[in-house]
Design a protein around this motif. Sequence first.
Motif, PDB file in Angstrom:
ATOM      1  N   THR A  25       0.877  -1.273  -0.031  1.00 29.94           N
ATOM      2  CA  THR A  25      -0.121   0.015   0.046  1.00 29.94           C
ATOM      3  C   THR A  25       0.797   1.018  -0.100  1.00 29.94           C
ATOM      4  O   THR A  25       0.551   2.419  -0.479  1.00 29.94           O
ATOM      5  CB  THR A  25      -0.948   0.148   1.193  1.00 29.94           C
ATOM      6  OG1 THR A  25      -0.217  -0.035   2.568  1.00 29.94           O
ATOM      7  CG2 THR A  25      -2.201  -1.076   1.082  1.00 29.94           C
ATOM      8  N   GLY A  27       3.685   1.610  -1.630  1.00 28.84           N
ATOM      9  CA  GLY A  27       4.530   1.557  -2.853  1.00 28.84           C
ATOM     10  C   GLY A  27       5.895   1.115  -2.744  1.00 28.84           C
ATOM     11  O   GLY A  27       6.740   1.601  -3.671  1.00 28.84           O
ATOM     12  N   ASN A  30       6.023  -4.048  -5.298  1.00 32.41           N
ATOM     13  CA  ASN A  30       4.807  -4.368  -6.441  1.00 32.41           C
ATOM     14  C   ASN A  30       3.969  -5.501  -6.081  1.00 32.41           C
ATOM     15  O   ASN A  30       2.819  -5.410  -6.415  1.00 32.41           O
ATOM     16  CB  ASN A  30       5.438  -4.195  -7.911  1.00 32.41           C
ATOM     17  CG  ASN A  30       6.410  -2.970  -8.233  1.00 32.41           C
ATOM     18  OD1 ASN A  30       5.680  -2.059  -7.705  1.00 32.41           O
ATOM     19  ND2 ASN A  30       7.305  -3.105  -9.023  1.00 32.41           N
ATOM     20  N   SER A  54       0.102  -4.298  -6.123  1.00 31.27           N
ATOM     21  CA  SER A  54      -0.094  -2.803  -5.818  1.00 31.27           C
ATOM     22  C   SER A  54      -0.934  -2.520  -7.094  1.00 31.27           C
ATOM     23  O   SER A  54      -0.687  -3.023  -8.293  1.00 31.27           O
ATOM     24  CB  SER A  54       1.169  -2.239  -5.705  1.00 31.27           C
ATOM     25  OG  SER A  54       0.892  -0.811  -5.996  1.00 31.27           O
ATOM     26  N   MET A  55      -1.887  -1.546  -7.000  1.00 28.57           N
ATOM     27  CA  MET A  55      -2.730  -1.020  -7.966  1.00 28.57           C
ATOM     28  C   MET A  55      -1.685   0.095  -8.688  1.00 28.57           C
ATOM     29  O   MET A  55      -2.248   0.389  -9.799  1.00 28.57           O
ATOM     30  CB  MET A  55      -4.143  -0.784  -7.586  1.00 28.57           C
ATOM     31  CG  MET A  55      -4.899  -1.761  -7.104  1.00 28.57           C
ATOM     32  SD  MET A  55      -5.299  -2.977  -8.281  1.00 28.57           S
ATOM     33  CE  MET A  55      -6.291  -2.178  -9.452  1.00 28.57           C
ATOM     34  N   SER A  56      -1.019   0.556  -8.202  1.00 33.16           N
ATOM     35  CA  SER A  56      -0.140   1.616  -8.927  1.00 33.16           C
ATOM     36  C   SER A  56       1.077   1.089  -9.577  1.00 33.16           C
ATOM     37  O   SER A  56       1.723   0.228  -9.009  1.00 33.16           O
ATOM     38  CB  SER A  56       0.287   2.771  -7.712  1.00 33.16           C
ATOM     39  OG  SER A  56       1.145   3.780  -8.525  1.00 33.16           O
ATOM     40  N   SER A  57       1.561   1.948 -10.625  1.00 31.94           N
ATOM     41  CA  SER A  57       2.709   1.505 -11.131  1.00 31.94           C
ATOM     42  C   SER A  57       3.710   2.247 -10.891  1.00 31.94           C
ATOM     43  O   SER A  57       5.050   2.208 -11.216  1.00 31.94           O
ATOM     44  CB  SER A  57       2.476   1.506 -12.888  1.00 31.94           C
ATOM     45  OG  SER A  57       2.224   2.628 -13.287  1.00 31.94           O
ATOM     46  N   LEU A  58       3.552   3.494  -9.946  1.00 31.29           N
ATOM     47  CA  LEU A  58       4.497   4.315  -9.700  1.00 31.29           C
ATOM     48  C   LEU A  58       5.077   4.073  -8.278  1.00 31.29           C
ATOM     49  O   LEU A  58       4.441   3.673  -7.461  1.00 31.29           O
ATOM     50  CB  LEU A  58       3.906   5.892  -9.606  1.00 31.29           C
ATOM     51  CG  LEU A  58       3.402   6.207 -10.705  1.00 31.29           C
ATOM     52  CD1 LEU A  58       2.470   7.704 -10.556  1.00 31.29           C
ATOM     53  CD2 LEU A  58       4.183   6.645 -11.837  1.00 31.29           C
ATOM     54  N   GLU A  61       4.203   5.438  -4.381  1.00 26.09           N
ATOM     55  CA  GLU A  61       2.878   6.167  -4.264  1.00 26.09           C
ATOM     56  C   GLU A  61       1.983   5.145  -3.433  1.00 26.09           C
ATOM     57  O   GLU A  61       1.878   4.165  -3.658  1.00 26.09           O
ATOM     58  CB  GLU A  61       2.119   6.390  -5.845  1.00 26.09           C
ATOM     59  CG  GLU A  61       0.935   6.821  -5.774  1.00 26.09           C
ATOM     60  CD  GLU A  61       0.305   6.846  -7.086  1.00 26.09           C
ATOM     61  OE1 GLU A  61      -0.607   7.745  -7.394  1.00 26.09           O
ATOM     62  OE2 GLU A  61       0.711   6.091  -8.231  1.00 26.09           O
ATOM     63  N   LYS A  62       1.315   5.896  -2.571  1.00 24.94           N
ATOM     64  CA  LYS A  62       0.239   5.090  -1.725  1.00 24.94           C
ATOM     65  C   LYS A  62      -0.730   4.629  -2.786  1.00 24.94           C
ATOM     66  O   LYS A  62      -1.364   5.303  -3.816  1.00 24.94           O
ATOM     67  CB  LYS A  62      -0.330   5.737  -0.621  1.00 24.94           C
ATOM     68  CG  LYS A  62       0.571   6.062   0.576  1.00 24.94           C
ATOM     69  CD  LYS A  62      -0.288   6.819   1.671  1.00 24.94           C
ATOM     70  CE  LYS A  62       0.742   6.722   2.725  1.00 24.94           C
ATOM     71  NZ  LYS A  62       0.033   7.237   3.987  1.00 24.94           N
ATOM     72  N   THR A  63      -1.383   3.428  -2.613  1.00 21.42           N
ATOM     73  CA  THR A  63      -2.335   2.777  -3.323  1.00 21.42           C
ATOM     74  C   THR A  63      -3.018   1.680  -2.722  1.00 21.42           C
ATOM     75  O   THR A  63      -2.887   1.354  -1.766  1.00 21.42           O
ATOM     76  CB  THR A  63      -1.315   2.031  -4.651  1.00 21.42           C
ATOM     77  OG1 THR A  63      -2.163   1.742  -5.670  1.00 21.42           O
ATOM     78  CG2 THR A  63      -0.418   0.920  -4.122  1.00 21.42           C
ATOM     79  N   SER A  64      -3.991   1.192  -3.329  1.00 22.51           N
ATOM     80  CA  SER A  64      -4.935   0.077  -3.174  1.00 22.51           C
ATOM     81  C   SER A  64      -3.817  -1.207  -3.588  1.00 22.51           C
ATOM     82  O   SER A  64      -3.109  -0.973  -4.198  1.00 22.51           O
ATOM     83  CB  SER A  64      -6.308   0.073  -3.845  1.00 22.51           C
ATOM     84  OG  SER A  64      -6.880   1.254  -3.640  1.00 22.51           O
TER      85      SER A  64
END
Length: 190
Positions: A25, A27, A30, A54-58, A61-64
């Motif tokens: 979450t 980041g 991955n 992770s739902m983000s590719s960055l 970055e905080k993510t779902s």
Amino acid sequence: MNKPFVSFVHPEDRLLVEAHVKALTRGKRNSCHIETRMIAKNGTSYWVQLRAKSMSSLKGEKTSVIGTLTDVSQMKRTEASLRANRRSLSMLLSNIPGMVYRCKNDRNWSFEFASDGCLDVTGYEPYEIVGDPNFSYVEIIHPEDRAVVWEHVRQQVAMRRKFQMIYRIINRTGNVKWVWEQGKGVFSST
């Protein structure tokens, strides 16, 4: 259900799962792939394989997080059963007053397995003879007995019969020992 995911994780595994999920979450990673125990509605525990990403590719970055849980309880029970069987077999083999072995049906009778009794019988540790291309069991059979032993085993294996015989070996220290051997061929389709 208005409960955090980790509340369903077995208490002994929570810190590990929390660390992996937080890393996702936040980041910091991955994906993750771990096995953990979960607590069922009835209070029993069961094993799952947790795969999440992770739902983000960055990066950073905080993510779902999205993932799957696969019940692997049966696999874990099977693994535990296999470990118990190996322990039982090991205990049985270590208490046999002799040597249990498996060897190839080649000119050296190359060992694929030898129990700890190998040391008492031959003077060699199992690790010294198993898989060693320079060790030939035939070479430690007394020279006067080699041809008879070789021929008897060869004939019995060819006829798919068990064999028994008594013959002499020369152990590691050079002493002559009488041994009683019984065995049979193990055949495959090839």
